[in-house]
Design an enzyme around this catalytic site. Structure first.
Site, PDB file in Angstrom:
ATOM      1  N   LYS A   1      13.858  10.082  22.280  1.00  0.00           N
ATOM      2  CA  LYS A   1      14.089  10.547  23.648  1.00  0.00           C
ATOM      3  C   LYS A   1      13.007  11.548  23.983  1.00  0.00           C
ATOM      4  O   LYS A   1      12.872  12.584  23.322  1.00  0.00           O
ATOM      5  CB  LYS A   1      15.464  11.184  23.776  1.00  0.00           C
ATOM      6  CG  LYS A   1      15.723  11.750  25.163  1.00  0.00           C
ATOM      7  CD  LYS A   1      17.142  12.234  25.338  1.00  0.00           C
ATOM      8  CE  LYS A   1      17.359  12.801  26.738  1.00  0.00           C
ATOM      9  NZ  LYS A   1      18.738  13.261  26.927  1.00  0.00           N
TER      10      LYS A   1
ATOM     11  N   ARG B   1      19.353  14.647  36.775  1.00  0.00           N
ATOM     12  CA  ARG B   1      19.765  16.054  36.715  1.00  0.00           C
ATOM     13  C   ARG B   1      20.280  16.514  38.071  1.00  0.00           C
ATOM     14  O   ARG B   1      21.169  17.354  38.151  1.00  0.00           O
ATOM     15  CB  ARG B   1      18.612  16.922  36.217  1.00  0.00           C
ATOM     16  CG  ARG B   1      18.281  16.600  34.761  1.00  0.00           C
ATOM     17  CD  ARG B   1      17.156  17.441  34.200  1.00  0.00           C
ATOM     18  NE  ARG B   1      16.754  16.952  32.885  1.00  0.00           N
ATOM     19  CZ  ARG B   1      15.666  17.358  32.241  1.00  0.00           C
ATOM     20  NH1 ARG B   1      14.882  18.269  32.787  1.00  0.00           N
ATOM     21  NH2 ARG B   1      15.371  16.844  31.056  1.00  0.00           N
TER      22      ARG B   1
ATOM     23  N   LYS C   1      12.965  21.222  28.012  1.00  0.00           N
ATOM     24  CA  LYS C   1      13.642  20.693  26.824  1.00  0.00           C
ATOM     25  C   LYS C   1      12.656  20.286  25.727  1.00  0.00           C
ATOM     26  O   LYS C   1      12.972  19.491  24.853  1.00  0.00           O
ATOM     27  CB  LYS C   1      14.536  19.519  27.245  1.00  0.00           C
ATOM     28  CG  LYS C   1      15.627  19.897  28.260  1.00  0.00           C
ATOM     29  CD  LYS C   1      16.670  18.799  28.462  1.00  0.00           C
ATOM     30  CE  LYS C   1      17.815  19.279  29.357  1.00  0.00           C
ATOM     31  NZ  LYS C   1      18.895  18.269  29.481  1.00  0.00           N
TER      32      LYS C   1
ATOM     33  N   GLU D   1      11.790   9.966  13.542  1.00  0.00           N
ATOM     34  CA  GLU D   1      13.160  10.021  14.068  1.00  0.00           C
ATOM     35  C   GLU D   1      13.948   8.774  13.665  1.00  0.00           C
ATOM     36  O   GLU D   1      15.116   8.851  13.299  1.00  0.00           O
ATOM     37  CB  GLU D   1      13.128  10.129  15.608  1.00  0.00           C
ATOM     38  CG  GLU D   1      12.587  11.457  16.132  1.00  0.00           C
ATOM     39  CD  GLU D   1      13.615  12.590  16.022  1.00  0.00           C
ATOM     40  OE1 GLU D   1      14.768  12.336  15.627  1.00  0.00           O
ATOM     41  OE2 GLU D   1      13.254  13.740  16.326  1.00  0.00           O
TER      42      GLU D   1
ATOM     43  N   LYS E   1      14.015   6.123  25.192  1.00  0.00           N
ATOM     44  CA  LYS E   1      14.227   6.617  26.552  1.00  0.00           C
ATOM     45  C   LYS E   1      13.090   7.519  26.964  1.00  0.00           C
ATOM     46  O   LYS E   1      12.711   8.382  26.171  1.00  0.00           O
ATOM     47  CB  LYS E   1      15.552   7.393  26.561  1.00  0.00           C
ATOM     48  CG  LYS E   1      15.912   8.071  27.837  1.00  0.00           C
ATOM     49  CD  LYS E   1      17.210   8.803  27.661  1.00  0.00           C
ATOM     50  CE  LYS E   1      17.548   9.510  28.946  1.00  0.00           C
ATOM     51  NZ  LYS E   1      18.711  10.346  28.816  1.00  0.00           N
TER      52      LYS E   1
ATOM     53  N   SER F   1      16.822   7.345  35.431  1.00  0.00           N
ATOM     54  CA  SER F   1      17.002   7.563  36.863  1.00  0.00           C
ATOM     55  C   SER F   1      15.692   7.488  37.648  1.00  0.00           C
ATOM     56  O   SER F   1      15.643   6.875  38.716  1.00  0.00           O
ATOM     57  CB  SER F   1      17.688   8.905  37.084  1.00  0.00           C
ATOM     58  OG  SER F   1      16.975   9.944  36.435  1.00  0.00           O
TER      59      SER F   1
ATOM     60  N   TYR G   1      20.887   1.547  35.803  1.00  0.00           N
ATOM     61  CA  TYR G   1      21.683   1.737  37.015  1.00  0.00           C
ATOM     62  C   TYR G   1      21.680   0.467  37.861  1.00  0.00           C
ATOM     63  O   TYR G   1      22.425   0.351  38.812  1.00  0.00           O
ATOM     64  CB  TYR G   1      21.132   2.935  37.812  1.00  0.00           C
ATOM     65  CG  TYR G   1      21.113   4.193  36.977  1.00  0.00           C
ATOM     66  CD1 TYR G   1      22.283   4.903  36.743  1.00  0.00           C
ATOM     67  CD2 TYR G   1      19.939   4.613  36.337  1.00  0.00           C
ATOM     68  CE1 TYR G   1      22.294   6.025  35.923  1.00  0.00           C
ATOM     69  CE2 TYR G   1      19.931   5.732  35.524  1.00  0.00           C
ATOM     70  CZ  TYR G   1      21.113   6.433  35.319  1.00  0.00           C
ATOM     71  OH  TYR G   1      21.126   7.529  34.497  1.00  0.00           O
TER      72      TYR G   1
HETATM   73  C1  PBG Z   1      21.335  14.584  28.800  1.00  0.00           C
HETATM   74  C2  PBG Z   1      20.944  13.260  29.376  1.00  0.00           C
HETATM   75  C3  PBG Z   1      19.916  13.090  30.295  1.00  0.00           C
HETATM   76  C4  PBG Z   1      19.882  11.740  30.611  1.00  0.00           C
HETATM   77  C5  PBG Z   1      20.903  11.115  29.886  1.00  0.00           C
HETATM   78  N1  PBG Z   1      21.552  12.081  29.103  1.00  0.00           N
HETATM   79  C6  PBG Z   1      19.014  14.067  30.952  1.00  0.00           C
HETATM   80  C7  PBG Z   1      18.252  15.038  30.171  1.00  0.00           C
HETATM   81  O1  PBG Z   1      17.987  14.866  28.986  1.00  0.00           O
HETATM   82  O2  PBG Z   1      17.912  16.036  30.774  1.00  0.00           O
HETATM   83  C8  PBG Z   1      18.914  11.153  31.593  1.00  0.00           C
HETATM   84  C9  PBG Z   1      19.238   9.844  32.166  1.00  0.00           C
HETATM   85  C10 PBG Z   1      18.453   9.464  33.360  1.00  0.00           C
HETATM   86  O3  PBG Z   1      17.489  10.136  33.796  1.00  0.00           O
HETATM   87  O4  PBG Z   1      18.784   8.420  33.920  1.00  0.00           O
HETATM   88  N2  PBG Z   1      21.880  14.651  27.581  1.00  0.00           N
END
Ligand code: PBG
Length: 429
Positions: free
Chosen positions: A297, A307, A319, A335, A350, A376, A415
């Site tokens: 990730k 968010r 992050k 990982e 991701k 997203s 989505y």
């Molecule tokens: C947080 C989480 C995030 C997403 C899924 N779980 C956002 C982040 O890490 O800040 C993002 C999913 C998306 O952008 O569609 N644990």
């Protein structure tokens, strides 16, 4: 003679390709709909029927000549007429007249017609490959999410149940839940995450009651519950505390499993959380609950709209001390090895489309199922491009999903799950 091949036993048929409607002789019978999991006898089972010819009236024509007479006629040189080979189509005036090149390989031969293209298509996509992420809140209304056209924060008792039913109608039987938690329940240690009567466990129990065979994935991370908007507990100096966070995540995962979750999905990127969650689940008797680890990730700007949807922006900082650097490739292997050794059942990459190389890397390196998350920002860009008429939204949507499959993803969190499944079923909105 018409031959009909009925492919009956599968519950969620595989739909090959996204040009299905254009392919001669390969189309779902329009009166039938994907209906996995319904036991009602009033609706027929999903079927795919391939016909070799369009018309077949069922009658057998009576022959005027016997087979022997027909053969004798041909042997005597009196073969019946058949249509001539059509004339060569004319080229436009001015086309240069040249000698054809002597090519041993002309790859275009295998792309000549829709039927040939369908025969040689290497990757397929089906509604069974999708996991549908759904945002839920305590309200009764569904609230549109500004940055994600077509997505809503769904009321957990009504809007959500309707959306799940719609998805199941077109073969999408897997969902992942993301809660919008009231600010008053957020805290620095995110303890609401393991409240057995919190929004997520309550929702899981409701969904399992209505749809016992629905596959429910949950997100394991503290950010929706953290007053700091981080996935872990934040120390005074801004450091995200690893092992203390993992302790909380174990409680969160067990609480979700107790409510009936099928797959818990740690998205927090703390070290060692997969092994710790596995041990916690097993010690509580949840051996059958799977772990989908967010293995690779990345600290990505493509999460912006998400968010906003959950109002979960970090209150300070970023992050980058736990999510991966987008510049890194080999680190994904570190990982992946760790998650495999700790007992992950599924490895997730991701975001999706900008990280196809990572999906392929994990696909080649691991025998485990691979998941891709079309996040997203990827979704919103395609939606925006479509609204502005810069691209064809539906085609770009289907192409991007097919490309994630081609790169090696078994399942895709998207989505677009409902919209894409409707396309695959030959339904428009
Ligand atoms: C947080 C989480 C995030 C997403 C899924 N779980 C956002 C982040 O890490 O800040 C993002 C999913 C998306 O952008 O569609 N644990």
């Amino acid at each position: 003679m018409a031959s009909t091949i009925v492919n009956a036993p599968c519950t969620v048929p595989s739909v090959k390709g996204f040009e299905t409607q254009n392919y001669v002789g390969l189309r779902p019978i329009s009166s039938l709909r994907f209906n996995p999991g319904r036991t009602s006898t009033s609706r027929s089972r999903p079927l795919f029927v391939v016909r070799a010819c369009e018309r077949f009236d069922g009658s057998v024509k009576k022959a005027e000549m016997s087979i022997e007479e027909c053969e004798a006629a041909v042997v005597a040189g009196n073969a019946p007429e058949a249509p001539p080979v059509p004339p060569k189509p004319a080229a436009p005036a001015g086309t240069p007249v040249i000698q054809s090149y002597q090519l041993t390989r002309r790859p275009r031969r295998n792309r000549k017609s829709p039927a040939l293209r369908a025969s040689f298509q290497e990757t397929s996509i089906s509604p069974a490959n999708f996991v549908y992420p759904l945002f839920i809140h305590e309200g009764q209304e569904d609230t549109p999410i500004g940055a994600m056209p077509g997505c809503y924060r769904l009321g957990w008792r009504h809007g959500l149940v309707e959306e799940v039913a719609k998805a199941r109608d077109v073969g999408v039987n897997s969902i992942v839940l993301f809660p919008k938690v009231p600010d008053a329940l957020k805290s620095p240690t995110g303890d609401e995450a393991y409240n057995d009567n919190g929004l997520v466990p309550r929702t899981i129990r409701l969904l399992k009651d209505k749809f016992p065979d629905l596959v429910i994935y949950t997100d394991v991370a503290l950010d929706p519950y953290s007053s700091d908007g981080h996935d872990g507990i934040v120390r005074e100096d801004g450091v995200i505390m690893n092992d203390e966070t993992v302790h909380q995540l174990c409680k969160q995962a067990v609480s979700q499993a107790r409510a009936g979750a099928d797959v818990v999905s740690p998205s927090d990127m703390m070290d060692g959380r997969v092994g710790a969650i596995r041990a916690a689940l097993d010690s509580e008797g949840f051996h059958h609950v799977s772990i989908m680890s967010y293995t690779a990730k990345y600290a990505s700007s493509f999460y912006g709209p998400f968010r906003e949807a959950l109002d979960s922006n970090p209150r300070f900082g970023d992050k980058k001390t736990y999510q991966m650097n987008p510049a890194n490739y080999r680190e994904a292997l570190v990982e992946a090895h760790e998650d495999e050794a700790e007992g992950a059942d599924i490895l997730l990459v991701k975001p999706g489309l900008p990280y196809l190389d990572i999906i392929r890397l994990l696909r080649n390196q691991s025998p485990l199922p691979i998941a891709a998350y079309q996040v997203s920002g990827e979704y919103s860009m395609i939606k925006a491009g479509g609204v502005l008429k810069m691209i064809d939204e539906e085609r770009v949507m289907m192409e991007s999903l097919m490309c994630l499959r081609r790169a090696g993803a078994d399942i895709i969190l998207t989505y677009f799950a409902l919209q894409a499944a409707r396309c695959l079923c030959g339904e428009k909105k």
